[in-house]
Scaffold this active site. Structure first.
Site, short mmCIF file in Angstrom:
data_model
loop_
_atom_site.label_atom_id
_atom_site.label_comp_id
_atom_site.label_asym_id
_atom_site.label_seq_id
_atom_site.Cartn_x
_atom_site.Cartn_y
_atom_site.Cartn_z
N GLY A 98 16.50 106.27 -55.17
CA GLY A 98 15.80 107.37 -54.53
C GLY A 98 16.05 107.41 -53.03
O GLY A 98 17.13 107.08 -52.55
N SER A 99 15.03 107.79 -52.30
CA SER A 99 15.19 108.02 -50.86
C SER A 99 15.49 106.76 -50.07
O SER A 99 15.92 106.85 -48.91
CB SER A 99 13.94 108.70 -50.31
OG SER A 99 13.81 110.01 -50.84
N ALA A 100 15.24 105.58 -50.64
CA ALA A 100 15.62 104.35 -49.93
C ALA A 100 17.12 104.30 -49.69
O ALA A 100 17.60 103.69 -48.73
CB ALA A 100 15.17 103.12 -50.74
#
Length: 486
Positions: free
Chosen positions: A215-217
């Protein structure tokens, strides 16, 4: 008469030669296959006739051996087994060995050549040395903070010392007690069957053997690619990314979870996790540039060992442009282990120099004398030092004024990035909450720790209430606090 005696003597000599040849065949040519024959219990009896060496954490053994008085005499025991199971693995008389118990089996059983007083001593003397000890890099207080932080929820925590690559934490949850698998008999088989039938997969090492959509990590990796490629030269300048952003070649609109992402800067996009900006930048970098960057962080590396094997973190080598856009925000087929995402954070914290992660600090003989030691090694220059400095600034801003505020530690510099990954048809699969971070004490010259936390949320949970900042960041903060106290 003498002629018959000579013939008899020749026949006896021939039989003697045949006997010697057959003995040589059995002892030399076929010895390996006979040793491996399941019906041959001699090796198993010899293997368990002496206590196994220990695995140490924080200078103290977390394993032991007990005398059962049975034919397979010594059985493995574990201290705080569930907490350290993702490190030790199990050593079972029935089911073999895993993880450190497997990777360092020669040392722990005393058969490794490095434990012998002289070269080839074991082969010549046929005397087995006492089992040696394996000293790990794990820090007990940090392991405890991660284990308690997950509290039995499905998920994992991995933490590294950025300047060396030492693995400080490996936690997988839910866990199991490896001591229940140590022996033989019906109780062991019953426990094995129960563990394998459990839907929560307690024996799965989620820290190094399970991959998740990051995801956004993952946007930290995309930001590094954009800065290194010169696609972004000023992190505070408008990015040119539209909002709404239509995936190239499709009619699909990519949503944002926050306002203000239209034409937002890279710094704002990291602070508030703008999907549109990061997808736009990933497409501008291009597939070749993204592949070069992800490779330097460790993605697609099938040879990574710590010393146990690590599942491959994936970034597809062949994609359409719309798939590249999704991959650049940690979706589509992009997957990563928690250890891999801790490596991403560690590379940023260490100025772009990513150290090779390792779990075994040193190996000793039974008397404590060190016979082998691991030292820090550079794995890759993941990014330019100037890029790392800018990413540090953006990750600090994300904690101080953005989505990662739950990871803030008073008196310390903390950088972080949240992530929420949803997958499956119409995002109906199990959602994952991520947080990657690093922390540096106020009086320290370099960061003390880099952390990655993933929490597997319940499928029925409200998607609007799931966030890396809410679920994963507090766990990361507890681990970082323990590191700073150390």
């Amino acid at each position: 008469m003498i002629r018959y005696i000579r013939r008899a003597a020749a026949l006896c000599l021939l039989l003697l030669v045949a006997l010697l040849v057959n003995a040589a065949r059995v002892q030399i040519i076929e010895s390996s296959s006979l040793d491996k024959n399941p019906a041959n219990r001699r090796l198993a009896i010899a293997r368990y006739d002496e206590p196994r060496g220990d695995i140490l954490v924080g200078g103290k053994p977390v394993t032991g051996s007990k005398d059962t008085g049975q034919q397979l005499r010594y059985e493995r025991t574990y201290t705080q087994g569930p907490m350290y199971a993702p490190v030790t693995g199990y050593a079972s008389q029935t089911y073999g060995t895993t993880l450190v118990e497997n990777a360092e089996d020669g040392v722990l059983t005393g058969t490794a050549a490095m434990l012998a007083p002289l070269p080839f001593w074991n082969d010549i003397s046929r005397i087995q040395q006492p089992g040696g000890d394996v000293v790990t890099t794990i820090r007990p207080s940090m392991q405890r903070a991660a284990f308690d932080g997950l509290g039995g929820k499905r998920g994992a925590v991995a933490a590294l010392e950025p300047s060396t690559g030492k693995i400080l934490v490996l936690v997988s949850s839910p866990s199991y007690d490896p001591g229940l698998l140590s022996g033989t008999g019906p109780p062991v088989k019953t426990e094995w069957a129960r563990l394998n039938a459990s839907g929560s997969q307690p024996m799965l090492n989620r820290a190094i053997r399970q991959t998740y959509p990051p995801g956004s990590a993952f946007k930290i990796v995309t930001a590094a690619a954009a800065l290194d490629a010169g696609v972004v030269t000023d992190i505070d300048a408008p990015s040119g990314a539209p909002d709404p952003y239509v995936l190239p070649g499709t009619r699909t609109t990519l949503p944002n979870a926050t306002d203000g992402c239209g034409d937002a800067s890279l710094a704002y996009a990291i602070q508030w996790s703008c999907n549109t900006v990061m997808a736009h930048l990933g497409v501008k970098v291009g597939l070749a540039g993204m592949l070069d960057t992800v490779g330097r962080f460790g993605f697609n590396d099938r040879r990574l060992r710590i010393p146990s094997g690590v599942a491959v973190s994936n970034f597809d080598r062949h994609m359409t442009v719309d798939q590249l856009a999704l991959s650049s925000i940690g979706q589509f087929d992009t997957t990563a282990t928690p250890l891999q995402m801790a490596m991403v954070s560690a590379a940023v914290a260490n100025g772009g120099d990513l150290k090779r992660p390792y779990l075994v600090n040193r190996v000793t003989r039974s008397d404590g004398r060190t016979v082998a030691r691991n030292y820090p090694q550079s794995y890759q220059q993941a990014m330019n030092p100037a890029t790392a400095q800018q990413l540090q600034r953006m990750m600090v801003q994300a904690v101080e004024e953005g989505t990662g505020e739950n990871a803030a530690i008073e008196g310390a510099t903390v950088g972080g990035k949240t992530g929420t990954a949803q997958h499956g048809l119409d995002n109906t699969g199990r959602p994952y909450a991520w947080f990657i971070s690093w922390a540096q004490a106020a009086d320290a010259g370099q960061p003390a720790v880099a952390v990655a936390v993933v929490v597997e949320e319940d499928v029925s949970a409200d998607r609007g209430e799931i966030s890396g900042g809410g679920s994963a960041a507090p766990i990361a903060r507890a681990v970082m606090e323990a590191a700073l106290r150390h």
